[in-house]
Each structure stands twice: as C-alpha cells, then as structure tokens.
Design a protein around this motif. Structure first.
Motif, short mmCIF file in Angstrom:
data_model
loop_
_atom_site.label_atom_id
_atom_site.label_comp_id
_atom_site.label_asym_id
_atom_site.label_seq_id
_atom_site.Cartn_x
_atom_site.Cartn_y
_atom_site.Cartn_z
N LEU A 156 13.65 0.62 1.03
CA LEU A 156 12.70 -0.17 0.59
C LEU A 156 11.07 -0.67 1.54
O LEU A 156 11.17 -0.04 2.83
CB LEU A 156 13.30 -1.47 0.91
CG LEU A 156 15.46 -1.59 0.06
CD1 LEU A 156 15.49 -2.85 0.34
CD2 LEU A 156 14.82 -1.50 -2.20
N PRO A 157 9.91 -0.29 1.12
CA PRO A 157 8.86 -0.20 1.40
C PRO A 157 8.77 -2.18 1.95
O PRO A 157 9.49 -2.75 1.86
CB PRO A 157 8.46 -0.28 0.35
CG PRO A 157 8.30 -0.97 -1.07
CD PRO A 157 9.81 -0.31 -0.92
N VAL A 158 8.32 -1.67 3.26
CA VAL A 158 7.49 -2.98 4.07
C VAL A 158 6.09 -3.34 3.42
O VAL A 158 4.93 -2.26 3.64
CB VAL A 158 7.90 -2.76 5.51
CG1 VAL A 158 8.03 -4.41 5.88
CG2 VAL A 158 9.42 -2.43 5.61
N GLN B 152 0.73 -1.20 0.31
CA GLN B 152 -0.06 -0.04 0.18
C GLN B 152 1.27 1.26 0.14
O GLN B 152 2.14 0.99 0.42
CB GLN B 152 -0.50 -0.05 0.91
CG GLN B 152 -1.41 -0.73 1.33
CD GLN B 152 -3.03 -0.37 2.32
OE1 GLN B 152 -2.36 -0.02 3.31
NE2 GLN B 152 -4.08 -1.86 1.90
N ASP B 153 -0.10 2.44 -0.38
CA ASP B 153 1.10 3.49 -0.41
C ASP B 153 1.60 3.85 0.83
O ASP B 153 2.47 4.70 0.58
CB ASP B 153 0.49 4.68 -0.70
CG ASP B 153 -0.40 4.05 -1.83
OD1 ASP B 153 0.62 3.76 -3.57
OD2 ASP B 153 -0.85 5.11 -3.14
N SER B 154 0.80 2.85 2.43
CA SER B 154 0.96 4.18 2.83
C SER B 154 2.01 3.17 3.64
O SER B 154 2.25 2.75 5.61
CB SER B 154 -0.37 3.97 4.28
OG SER B 154 -0.84 3.03 3.87
N CYS B 155 2.76 2.00 3.29
CA CYS B 155 3.83 1.14 3.67
C CYS B 155 5.11 2.25 4.32
O CYS B 155 5.09 2.62 3.61
CB CYS B 155 4.15 0.37 3.01
SG CYS B 155 3.00 -0.88 2.25
N ARG B 156 5.53 1.81 5.11
CA ARG B 156 6.50 1.88 5.97
C ARG B 156 7.67 1.28 5.22
O ARG B 156 8.02 0.62 4.20
CB ARG B 156 6.38 1.56 7.57
CG ARG B 156 6.88 0.02 8.13
CD ARG B 156 7.18 0.65 9.34
NE ARG B 156 7.32 -0.91 9.74
CZ ARG B 156 8.74 -1.76 9.96
NH1 ARG B 156 9.85 -1.29 10.12
NH2 ARG B 156 9.21 -3.15 9.87
N ASN B 157 9.26 2.29 5.61
CA ASN B 157 10.28 2.35 4.59
C ASN B 157 11.20 2.07 5.25
O ASN B 157 11.00 1.50 6.78
CB ASN B 157 11.06 3.38 3.75
CG ASN B 157 9.92 3.64 2.67
OD1 ASN B 157 9.44 2.46 1.62
ND2 ASN B 157 9.40 4.74 2.50
#
Length: 147
Positions: A42-44, A33-38
């Motif tokens: 790198l997106p998680v 999702q766009d709201s994923c933390r990094n």
C-alpha cells in the motif's frame, strides 16, 4: 466529516483466515506522490509539516517550549522580535506591497484574541475539554490580557 473510505486488508498476510477492514479518513496534512514508498503493498503518503496556533506564534504553552518559530517573518524567528517592520520586510521579500502587509498585520492583531477565545469555546463544546485552558494559556504566555 472528511472524505473517508474502507480499506480491505484481507489477504495481506497480517491475520490469515480473518477479514481485516480499516476505516480511513483523508487527512489535510498528507499528500500522495508517485514516488511514495509502499508498506505491505500500500502506498504511504508524505506528511506535510503543520503547526498549531501556539507553534505558529512561537508561544510556549507548555513548560520547555520555545518562543522561536519554525519560520521567519522579515528575517525574525523569535515571536518577541516580530513587528510591523518585520511584516513590511517580508512583504518586500515576496513581492507584495507594504501597505497590504500592514493592513493584514493589523487585521490579524485586532482579531486574534477574540478568534482564539471563540475557537477554545467551540472546541470545548465539541468535547475537547482542555481547549479553553489552552487558549487562555496562549493568551497569558503571550502577554495578552483578557478584556
């Protein structure tokens, strides 16, 4: 083989002067999702809750387990309390006809033992040595006698 891809982490600061390459596989239980933390830029992905057969059926295969499911069917969480009436009630709650729910319930019940035994054998053939033992344990703990 699931979708897989190579991640080149060189220059991430993890191992200066060395090439860091990672083989990654797309998982069915993760979503982006766009709201994923990094993490390290790198997106998680977010983890989707998944249950195995034993969890879904609320059968404790291992000592210390529970017979209560993570979800309810017709307001019942305990596997021993779920009945045809539970499926009828659940069908009404989600706007399905009782006949359709009961037909599905009957099909699930009549095919469960065969499907579980077959899955155990198939997984054992693929190298999961304990698969047939686990399927037998599920049947035993669930009170299903092998035919």
């Amino acid at each position: 083989m699931p979708d897989s891809f190579i991640l080149n982490l060189s220059g991430s600061g993890r191992n200066p002067g060395e090439e860091d390459v990672l083989l990654a596989a797309r998982r069915y239980d993760r979503i982006w999702q766009d709201s994923c933390r990094n993490l390290n830029e790198l997106p998680v992905p977010l983890r989707l809750h998944q249950e195995d057969f034993a969890q879904t059926l609320g059968i404790a295969v291992y000592d210390g387990g529970s017979e209560d499911m993570a979800f309810s069917i017709g307001g019942k969480r305990n596997i021993h309390a779920i009945s045809r009436k539970s499926f009828e009630k659940a069908a009404k709650e989600v706007g399905l006809g009782a006949k359709m729910a009961i037909n599905r319930f009957d099909a699930m019940i009549s095919g469960f033992e065969k499907a579980l035994i077959s899955a155990g054998k198939e997984l054992k053939a693929q190298g999961f040595a304990e698969a047939t033992h686990i399927s037998e344990s599920i049947l035993h703990k669930g009170g299903i006698a092998r035919q």
